[in-house]
Scaffold this motif. Structure first.
Motif, mmCIF file in Angstrom:
data_model
loop_
_atom_site.group_PDB
_atom_site.id
_atom_site.type_symbol
_atom_site.label_atom_id
_atom_site.label_comp_id
_atom_site.label_asym_id
_atom_site.label_seq_id
_atom_site.Cartn_x
_atom_site.Cartn_y
_atom_site.Cartn_z
ATOM 1 N N TYR A 170 0.732 -1.173 -0.085
ATOM 2 C CA TYR A 170 -0.134 0.000 0.150
ATOM 3 C C TYR A 170 0.715 1.370 -0.069
ATOM 4 C CZ TYR A 170 -3.915 3.020 1.116
ATOM 5 O OH TYR A 170 -4.888 3.872 1.165
ATOM 6 N N LEU A 171 1.963 1.209 0.724
ATOM 7 C CA LEU A 171 2.815 2.629 0.999
ATOM 8 C C LEU A 171 3.493 2.640 -0.178
ATOM 9 C CD1 LEU A 171 3.623 2.297 4.911
ATOM 10 C CD2 LEU A 171 1.927 3.531 3.656
ATOM 11 N N ASP A 172 3.583 1.884 -1.197
ATOM 12 C CA ASP A 172 4.345 1.964 -2.456
ATOM 13 C C ASP A 172 3.628 2.661 -3.638
ATOM 14 O OD1 ASP A 172 6.586 0.850 -0.957
ATOM 15 O OD2 ASP A 172 6.431 -1.274 -2.175
ATOM 16 N N GLN A 173 2.406 2.837 -3.236
ATOM 17 C CA GLN A 173 1.575 3.322 -4.281
ATOM 18 C C GLN A 173 1.123 4.885 -4.362
ATOM 19 O OE1 GLN A 173 -1.903 0.407 -5.325
ATOM 20 N NE2 GLN A 173 -0.913 -0.779 -3.319
ATOM 21 N N PHE A 174 2.077 5.573 -3.804
ATOM 22 C CA PHE A 174 2.161 6.947 -3.650
ATOM 23 C C PHE A 174 2.801 7.681 -4.525
ATOM 24 C CE2 PHE A 174 -0.063 5.709 0.309
ATOM 25 C CZ PHE A 174 -0.590 6.597 0.779
ATOM 26 N N ASN A 175 2.775 7.422 -5.830
ATOM 27 C CA ASN A 175 3.515 8.092 -6.764
ATOM 28 C C ASN A 175 3.013 9.551 -7.075
ATOM 29 O OD1 ASN A 175 3.841 8.476 -9.882
ATOM 30 N ND2 ASN A 175 5.498 7.187 -9.248
ATOM 31 N N SER A 176 3.989 10.279 -7.577
ATOM 32 C CA SER A 176 3.535 11.788 -7.767
ATOM 33 C C SER A 176 2.607 11.987 -8.827
ATOM 34 C CB SER A 176 4.545 12.412 -8.296
ATOM 35 O OG SER A 176 5.323 12.049 -9.317
ATOM 36 N N GLN A 177 2.345 10.868 -9.902
ATOM 37 C CA GLN A 177 1.527 10.846 -11.006
ATOM 38 C C GLN A 177 0.061 10.408 -10.662
ATOM 39 O OE1 GLN A 177 2.725 12.010 -13.628
ATOM 40 N NE2 GLN A 177 0.600 12.221 -14.749
ATOM 41 N N VAL A 178 -0.050 9.880 -9.250
ATOM 42 C CA VAL A 178 -1.360 9.546 -8.783
ATOM 43 C C VAL A 178 -1.986 10.666 -8.252
ATOM 44 C CG1 VAL A 178 -2.662 7.830 -7.031
ATOM 45 C CG2 VAL A 178 -0.801 7.056 -8.807
ATOM 46 N N ALA A 179 -3.166 11.095 -8.385
ATOM 47 C CA ALA A 179 -3.767 12.291 -7.887
ATOM 48 C C ALA A 179 -4.548 12.033 -6.833
ATOM 49 C CB ALA A 179 -4.897 12.876 -8.961
ATOM 50 N N SER A 180 -5.165 10.765 -6.474
ATOM 51 C CA SER A 180 -5.834 10.303 -5.541
ATOM 52 C C SER A 180 -5.948 8.770 -5.194
ATOM 53 C CB SER A 180 -7.338 10.870 -5.350
ATOM 54 O OG SER A 180 -8.339 10.469 -6.255
ATOM 55 N N LEU A 181 -5.963 8.631 -4.070
ATOM 56 C CA LEU A 181 -6.277 7.120 -3.599
ATOM 57 C C LEU A 181 -7.757 6.953 -3.275
ATOM 58 C CD1 LEU A 181 -2.998 7.244 -3.406
ATOM 59 C CD2 LEU A 181 -3.255 5.131 -2.106
ATOM 60 N N GLU A 182 -8.455 5.833 -3.478
ATOM 61 C CA GLU A 182 -9.693 5.537 -3.267
ATOM 62 C C GLU A 182 -9.963 4.745 -2.034
ATOM 63 O OE1 GLU A 182 -11.761 7.843 -5.356
ATOM 64 O OE2 GLU A 182 -9.593 8.320 -5.518
ATOM 65 N N HIS A 183 -11.090 4.954 -1.451
ATOM 66 C CA HIS A 183 -11.630 3.848 -0.337
ATOM 67 C C HIS A 183 -11.084 3.685 0.868
ATOM 68 C CE1 HIS A 183 -14.113 2.992 -4.101
ATOM 69 N NE2 HIS A 183 -12.981 2.485 -4.580
ATOM 70 N N ALA A 184 -11.750 3.860 1.930
ATOM 71 C CA ALA A 184 -11.329 3.792 3.161
ATOM 72 C C ALA A 184 -11.228 2.359 3.343
ATOM 73 C CB ALA A 184 -12.179 4.351 4.257
ATOM 74 N N GLU A 185 -12.094 1.459 3.111
ATOM 75 C CA GLU A 185 -11.844 0.019 3.317
ATOM 76 C C GLU A 185 -10.740 -0.458 2.912
ATOM 77 O OE1 GLU A 185 -14.820 -0.091 -0.418
ATOM 78 O OE2 GLU A 185 -14.352 1.364 1.102
ATOM 79 N N GLU A 186 -10.007 0.068 1.781
ATOM 80 C CA GLU A 186 -8.783 -0.454 1.217
ATOM 81 C C GLU A 186 -7.650 -0.281 2.261
ATOM 82 O OE1 GLU A 186 -8.695 -2.230 -1.211
ATOM 83 O OE2 GLU A 186 -10.911 -2.265 -1.850
ATOM 84 N N ILE A 187 -7.922 0.602 2.929
ATOM 85 C CA ILE A 187 -6.846 0.924 4.236
ATOM 86 C C ILE A 187 -6.783 -0.055 4.989
ATOM 87 C CG2 ILE A 187 -6.037 2.388 6.253
ATOM 88 C CD1 ILE A 187 -6.784 4.955 4.395
ATOM 89 N N VAL A 188 -8.123 -0.508 5.362
ATOM 90 C CA VAL A 188 -8.161 -1.753 6.400
ATOM 91 C C VAL A 188 -7.665 -3.060 5.650
ATOM 92 C CG1 VAL A 188 -9.950 -2.819 7.675
ATOM 93 C CG2 VAL A 188 -10.001 -0.652 7.766
ATOM 94 N N GLN A 189 -8.297 -3.187 4.586
ATOM 95 C CA GLN A 189 -8.321 -4.566 4.076
ATOM 96 C C GLN A 189 -6.886 -4.883 3.150
ATOM 97 O OE1 GLN A 189 -12.936 -4.204 3.244
ATOM 98 N NE2 GLN A 189 -11.560 -4.469 1.386
#
Length: 419
Positions: free
Chosen positions: A171-190
């Motif tokens: 999860y923490l490797d998906q914070f690329n500068s080209q990514v504008a937003s990450l979706e869904h609170a449930e994905e933090i849990v899951q």
């Protein structure tokens, strides 16, 4: 939307859909004057995570004060609707649409485009940009090689990415500068927390949002609808707001999702409590993110399951209130915060000179009670005023529509063209 306050006794001059001036008094010859005495004008709402199926849903969004939507499952129909909206052939919220959902070859499902090679990934990004999609949507099954290829080509093509976080990448490797937003609170849990309600590990994730200045779209409502299905039973797919859903979605997707969770409840007596506890943890995540200054953008996952277009934004904002956000902070998530996410949104989200004339007009102050936004006296979208009678008509048209065959044909087109 830069300060928690109300500016009293102001006049707004709108020309060609743009706010030209805001003063205590403005005199311009030969224009229509709208009397707003004793009323409140707020920026139009923005739903940052929608799934759009037909033009009747455009009317539903307007009826609920939503003047901009970000559609996150795009195909040819959405490009046609976007073109008609821009040419004023139809009226609706300003529409921005992602590409079809991109994933890897082993992530099955007809709703996604399965990519087998890096070369295919490059070609798709180039094609989507040329065809007029506003963003690239990547999905949960995308592997690291395809992910990196899409990132690199999106940067070259000048198109940003919206990420449903991948199960195949930490999860923490998906914070690329080209990514504008990450979706869904449930994905933090899951994903990030491996299905655990773990408040001790959460600060590291929140800090990643802070450090990367990445927008977060919680879609609290979409997940909460699972609890509603478990708690209320069949009434949620037979009565009430469900009748505003697209008929094909109501007949197919809504029932499929209901049956899935009804079966789960039969086999697992504690599932209702488990889902509700996770929902409460989503609210906790939201509270902590807001305290740390994460740019939260309101999105609802509307248009699928039993999440009704338009009305869902008000439930989403009520959850933000429940999480501890003030009325003002909650309203920011659906107005000014999206402008920090995409350059395409810079001219909306607040009432200022040079911004689009997207307004909601209410009798009472929404900063005192957000529910006032549910009942606009009129709205304005891109400078076009829509009165209450027309807004009610849009809602009724959506409720009475019978376009199951047309929707099925559009989806068949998607399968033939995009996949």
């Amino acid at each position: 939307m830069h300060k928690d306050t109300v500016l009293a006794n102001k006049t707004i001059f709108v020309h060609n859909g743009i706010i030209k001036n805001i003063e205590s008094k403005i005199i311009v010859d030969d224009i229509e004057i709208i009397d707003g005495k004793n009323q409140f004008i707020s920026p139009g709402l923005i739903d940052m995570h929608t799934h759009l199926w037909d033009k009747q849903e455009l009317g539903l969004y307007l009826a609920n004060g939503v003047t901009t939507i970000r559609n996150l499952w795009g195909y040819s129909m959405h490009l046609r609707l976007k073109d008609k909206l821009q040419k004023n052939k139809i009226i609706g919220p300003m529409l921005f649409t992602s590409s079809p959902k991109l994933t890897s070859k082993d992530d099955f499902g007809d709703d996604k485009v399965q990519i087998e090679t890096k070369e295919e990934a490059k070609k798709l990004v180039i094609d989507y940009k040329q065809r007029g999609f506003d963003f690239i949507k990547i999905y949960a099954g995308i592997n690291e090689d395809i992910y990196k290829t899409i990132i690199n080509q999106s940067k070259k093509s000048g198109i940003s990415i919206i990420a449903h976080p991948s199960r195949e990448i930490p999860y923490l490797d998906q914070f690329n500068s080209q990514v504008a937003s990450l979706e869904h609170a449930e994905e933090i849990v899951q994903q990030a927390l491996n299905y655990e309600i773990d408040s001790l590990k959460l600060p590291q994730i929140i800090q990643k949002f802070v450090d990367s200045k990445k927008s977060f779209c919680p879609t609290i409502t979409g997940f909460y609808k699972i609890y509603e299905m478990l708690d209320k039973g069949e009434e949620v797919i037979n009565n009430g707001d469900i009748n505003y859903m697209n008929p094909l979605i109501k007949t197919v997707d809504s029932k499929v999702q209901y049956n899935r969770w009804a079966n789960e409840k039969t086999n697992n007596s504690s599932i209702t409590e488990t889902i509700y506890k996770q929902h409460l943890f989503h609210l906790y995540i939201l509270k902590k993110m807001n305290e740390k200054g994460v740019n939260i953008i309101s999105g609802t996952d509307s248009g699928i399951g039993i999440t009704v277009p338009g009305a869902s934004i008000h439930q989403e904002l009520s959850f933000y209130k429940e999480a501890g956000l003030s009325n003002y902070d909650a309203l920011k998530t659906a107005t000014i915060n999206p402008t920090k996410t995409h350059k395409e949104f810079e001219q909306m989200g607040s009432i200022q000179k040079g911004k689009f004339a997207n307004f909601i007009v209410t009798k009472k102050n929404p900063l005192v009670n957000l529910n006032e936004l549910k009942k606009p006296e009129w709205i304005m979208v891109n400078g076009r005023k829509v009165d209450k009678i027309t807004l009610n008509k849009y809602s009724q048209n959506a409720k009475n529509r019978n376009n199951m065959v047309v929707t099925a044909l559009r989806y068949l087109e998607y399968l033939l063209v995009e996949r």
